[in-house]
Design a protein around this motif. Structure first.
Motif, mmCIF file in Angstrom:
data_model
loop_
_atom_site.group_PDB
_atom_site.id
_atom_site.type_symbol
_atom_site.label_atom_id
_atom_site.label_comp_id
_atom_site.label_asym_id
_atom_site.label_seq_id
_atom_site.Cartn_x
_atom_site.Cartn_y
_atom_site.Cartn_z
ATOM 1 N N GLU A 92 -3.633 -10.135 35.149
ATOM 2 C CA GLU A 92 -3.111 -8.958 34.467
ATOM 3 C C GLU A 92 -1.814 -9.336 33.739
ATOM 4 N N VAL A 93 -1.782 -9.036 32.442
ATOM 5 C CA VAL A 93 -0.640 -9.409 31.610
ATOM 6 C C VAL A 93 0.012 -8.141 31.062
ATOM 7 N N VAL A 94 1.309 -8.006 31.286
ATOM 8 C CA VAL A 94 2.050 -6.882 30.725
ATOM 9 C C VAL A 94 2.019 -6.994 29.203
ATOM 10 N N SER A 95 1.876 -5.862 28.508
ATOM 11 C CA SER A 95 1.672 -5.873 27.057
ATOM 12 C C SER A 95 2.771 -6.626 26.306
ATOM 13 N N GLN A 96 4.009 -6.580 26.799
ATOM 14 C CA GLN A 96 5.097 -7.241 26.089
ATOM 15 C C GLN A 96 5.020 -8.764 26.172
ATOM 16 N N TYR A 97 4.098 -9.282 26.997
ATOM 17 C CA TYR A 97 3.924 -10.727 27.103
ATOM 18 C C TYR A 97 2.536 -11.169 26.625
ATOM 19 N N GLY A 98 1.836 -10.328 25.883
ATOM 20 C CA GLY A 98 0.529 -10.697 25.350
ATOM 21 C C GLY A 98 0.647 -11.752 24.268
ATOM 22 N N ASP A 99 -0.456 -12.425 23.968
ATOM 23 C CA ASP A 99 -0.457 -13.494 22.966
ATOM 24 C C ASP A 99 0.066 -13.013 21.620
ATOM 25 N N ASP A 100 -0.324 -11.806 21.210
ATOM 26 C CA ASP A 100 0.056 -11.323 19.888
ATOM 27 C C ASP A 100 1.563 -11.135 19.771
ATOM 28 N N VAL A 101 2.242 -10.814 20.855
ATOM 29 C CA VAL A 101 3.695 -10.648 20.812
ATOM 30 C C VAL A 101 4.369 -11.971 20.467
ATOM 31 N N PHE A 102 3.909 -13.052 21.060
ATOM 32 C CA PHE A 102 4.489 -14.364 20.790
ATOM 33 C C PHE A 102 4.173 -14.830 19.376
ATOM 34 N N THR A 103 2.945 -14.633 18.922
ATOM 35 C CA THR A 103 2.575 -15.070 17.570
ATOM 36 C C THR A 103 3.302 -14.241 16.516
ATOM 37 N N ASP A 104 3.468 -12.936 16.754
ATOM 38 C CA ASP A 104 4.208 -12.090 15.816
ATOM 39 C C ASP A 104 5.669 -12.516 15.739
ATOM 40 N N ALA A 105 6.240 -12.879 16.898
ATOM 41 C CA ALA A 105 7.637 -13.313 16.906
ATOM 42 C C ALA A 105 7.811 -14.605 16.116
ATOM 43 N N ARG A 106 6.876 -15.532 16.234
ATOM 44 C CA ARG A 106 6.959 -16.778 15.476
ATOM 45 C C ARG A 106 6.810 -16.515 13.989
ATOM 46 N N VAL B 118 -2.758 -22.870 29.821
ATOM 47 C CA VAL B 118 -1.769 -23.419 28.897
ATOM 48 C C VAL B 118 -2.017 -22.928 27.472
ATOM 49 N N ARG B 119 -3.220 -22.484 27.170
ATOM 50 C CA ARG B 119 -3.486 -21.923 25.842
ATOM 51 C C ARG B 119 -3.072 -20.459 25.736
ATOM 52 N N ASP B 120 -2.664 -19.857 26.846
ATOM 53 C CA ASP B 120 -2.049 -18.532 26.781
ATOM 54 C C ASP B 120 -0.638 -18.707 26.226
ATOM 55 N N GLU B 121 -0.277 -17.892 25.243
ATOM 56 C CA GLU B 121 1.012 -18.064 24.563
ATOM 57 C C GLU B 121 2.185 -18.016 25.538
ATOM 58 N N ARG B 122 2.136 -17.103 26.510
ATOM 59 C CA ARG B 122 3.270 -16.970 27.424
ATOM 60 C C ARG B 122 3.417 -18.206 28.297
ATOM 61 N N VAL B 123 2.286 -18.794 28.716
ATOM 62 C CA VAL B 123 2.334 -20.002 29.544
ATOM 63 C C VAL B 123 2.818 -21.189 28.717
ATOM 64 N N ALA B 124 2.287 -21.334 27.507
ATOM 65 C CA ALA B 124 2.707 -22.439 26.637
ATOM 66 C C ALA B 124 4.197 -22.366 26.354
ATOM 67 N N ASP B 125 4.701 -21.168 26.069
ATOM 68 C CA ASP B 125 6.125 -21.006 25.766
ATOM 69 C C ASP B 125 6.976 -21.326 26.997
ATOM 70 N N ALA B 126 6.489 -20.940 28.181
ATOM 71 C CA ALA B 126 7.218 -21.253 29.415
ATOM 72 C C ALA B 126 7.275 -22.755 29.651
ATOM 73 N N LEU B 127 6.182 -23.451 29.364
ATOM 74 C CA LEU B 127 6.173 -24.900 29.560
ATOM 75 C C LEU B 127 7.092 -25.597 28.566
#
Length: 316
Positions: free
Chosen positions: A289-303, A255-264
Motif C-alpha cells: 500500500e502506497v500513500v498517494s503523495q509517494y506514488g510514481d507519478d508524484v516523483f516523475t512530475d517533480a522531475r 527498485v523500479r518503484d520511483e519512491r524506492v529508486a529515489d531512496a536508494l
C-alpha cells in the motif's frame, strides 16, 4: 531428485533430502527437473553459485522466532555479485523420532540442529527433563544419525522424516511456537531484475559513513521521507573494529518503484558502501500500500517540473 544430463542446470540447498531448505526448493518452478546439489552449509551453497556449479542456491535468511540468520547475512555482505531472485516461506514444526522399538522413557540423549533444539526446548525439558544434547549439522542429519550411531536415542526432525528413513515418531508438534516460519531466499548471479508485481521486496546492505551522532537517523530518513517501509533491519558487525556495524535492510517495494529508486539514490549519496541484493516478489504476495503523495507519478512530475526550470521554461 533423480540424476539429469550434464547440461541440466543445478540448484544447491542445505541437505540432505527432507530438510526445510529442501522443502523451500520444492516451491521453485524452475528447479523442477533440475539437478539438486545437497551441501553442508551456506558457504558451500554460495560457492557453488560463484563457481558456476549451480545456477542458484536456496538459503535460510530469517526465522520468525530466532530472527535473522547471521551466517547468511554475513555471506551476502562479503561475497560480491550475488542477487536474491526470489523468497519462499516454510512453516517450521518438528517431531521427535527414534529407532524402531524405542520408547520416550528410554531417551537419555537427543540429537538436534542447534536452532531446532532451541525451538523445542520447552517440550524436551518437560518430556525428557534430564536429557543431553548432541548438535547435528541439519535436522535431517540428526535423524539419519540415529541409524548410524547409538550416541543418541532420539532426534528432533522435520515432519515427514519417516518417508525417507526407517524411524518411529515418538511425539509430534514439539516446537515451542506453532506459528514459526522460516524465510528462504533463492540466490543467483543473474543481474536481471524480476518484473514488478506490486507485491515486491528490495534487499540492501548498508554501512554508515562514520560514528557521528545521528548517523543512523540520517540513514532511516532516506526511507521515511520517501514513504518507503522497512520490513526488516538488523545490524551485523563489519569485523574490522569494535563498534563498526553494517545494516541488513528489507524494503517494501521494487527498485523500479520511483519512491524506492529515489531512496536508494539518497542512500548511495549518504553511505560509503551500499550493496544492492535484489528486488523480487514477496512470498506472501501481499500488495504494497502506497500513500498517494509517494506514488510514481508524484516523483516523475517533480522531475519534470525541475527539468522545466533548468531548461528555462515558465514556472508552473
Amino acid at each position: 531428485m533423480s540424476a539429469a544430463p550434464d547440461s541440466t542446470p543445478a540448484y544447491s540447498y542445505l541437505g540432505p533430502v527432507g530438510t526445510f531448505t529442501w522443502e523451500a526448493m520444492r516451491q521453485v518452478p524452475d528447479a523442477e527437473g533440475a539437478v539438486w546439489r545437497s551441501v553442508a552449509n551456506v558457504g558451500e551453497a554460495l560457492d557453488d553459485v560463484m563457481t558456476g556449479r549451480s545456477v542458484a542456491a536456496m538459503i535460510a535468511i530469517e526465522n520468525s522466532v530466532e530472527g535473522g540468520v547471521s551466517a547468511t547475512q554475513d555471506a551476502l555482505a562479503t561475497i560480491p555479485g550475488l542477487r536474491i531472485i526470489g523468497e519462499f516461506l516454510v512453516p517450521v514444526n518438528f517431531v521427535l523420532v527414534a529407532r524402531p522399538g524405542t520408547r520416550i522413557e528410554d531417551v537419555r540423549v537427543v540429537s538436534a540442529h542447534p536452532v531446532a533444539y532451541a525451538q523445542c526446548r520447552r517440550f524436551l525439558e518437560s518430556a525428557i527433563p534430564s536429557h543431553g544434547h548432541i548438535p547435528a549439522a541439519s535436522n535431517v542429519a540428526a535423524a539419519a544419525g540415529l541409524l548410524e550411531s547409538t550416541l543418541a536415542e532420539a532426534a528432533v526432525a522435520p515432519p515427514g522424516i519417516t518417508d525417507h528413513h526407517e524411524l518411529e515418531v515418538l511425539a509430534e508438534g514439539i516446537g515451542d511456537n506453532p506459528n514459526a516460519v522460516t524465510r528462504f531466499v533463492l540466490v543467483s548471479r543473474t543481474l536481471g531484475l524480476p518484473e514488478r508485481t506490486g507485491a515486491d521486496k528490495t534487499s540492501v546492505i548498508v554501512e554508515l559513513p562514520d560514528n557521528a551522532p545521528g548517523r543512523l537517523l540520517e540513514m532511516l530518513e532516506q526511507f521515511a521521507t520517501r514513504g518507503v517501509n522497512m520490513s526488516l533491519i538488523e545490524s551485523r558487525p563489519i569485523g574490522d573494529a569494535l563498534g563498526r556495524y553494517r545494516f541488513v535492510i528489507d524494503l517494501d517495494g521494487h527498485v523500479r518503484d520511483e519512491r524506492v529508486a529515489d531512496a536508494l539514490l539518497g542512500l548511495k549519496r549518504f553511505s560509503p558502501n551500499v550493496m544492492f541484493l535484489g528486488s523480487y516478489p514477496r512470498a506472501d504476495q501481499q500488495q504494497i500500500e502506497v500513500v498517494s503523495q509517494y506514488g510514481d507519478d508524484v516523483f516523475t512530475d517533480a522531475r519534470a517540473w525541475l527539468r522545466g526550470i533548468l531548461d528555462g521554461g515558465a514556472p508552473a
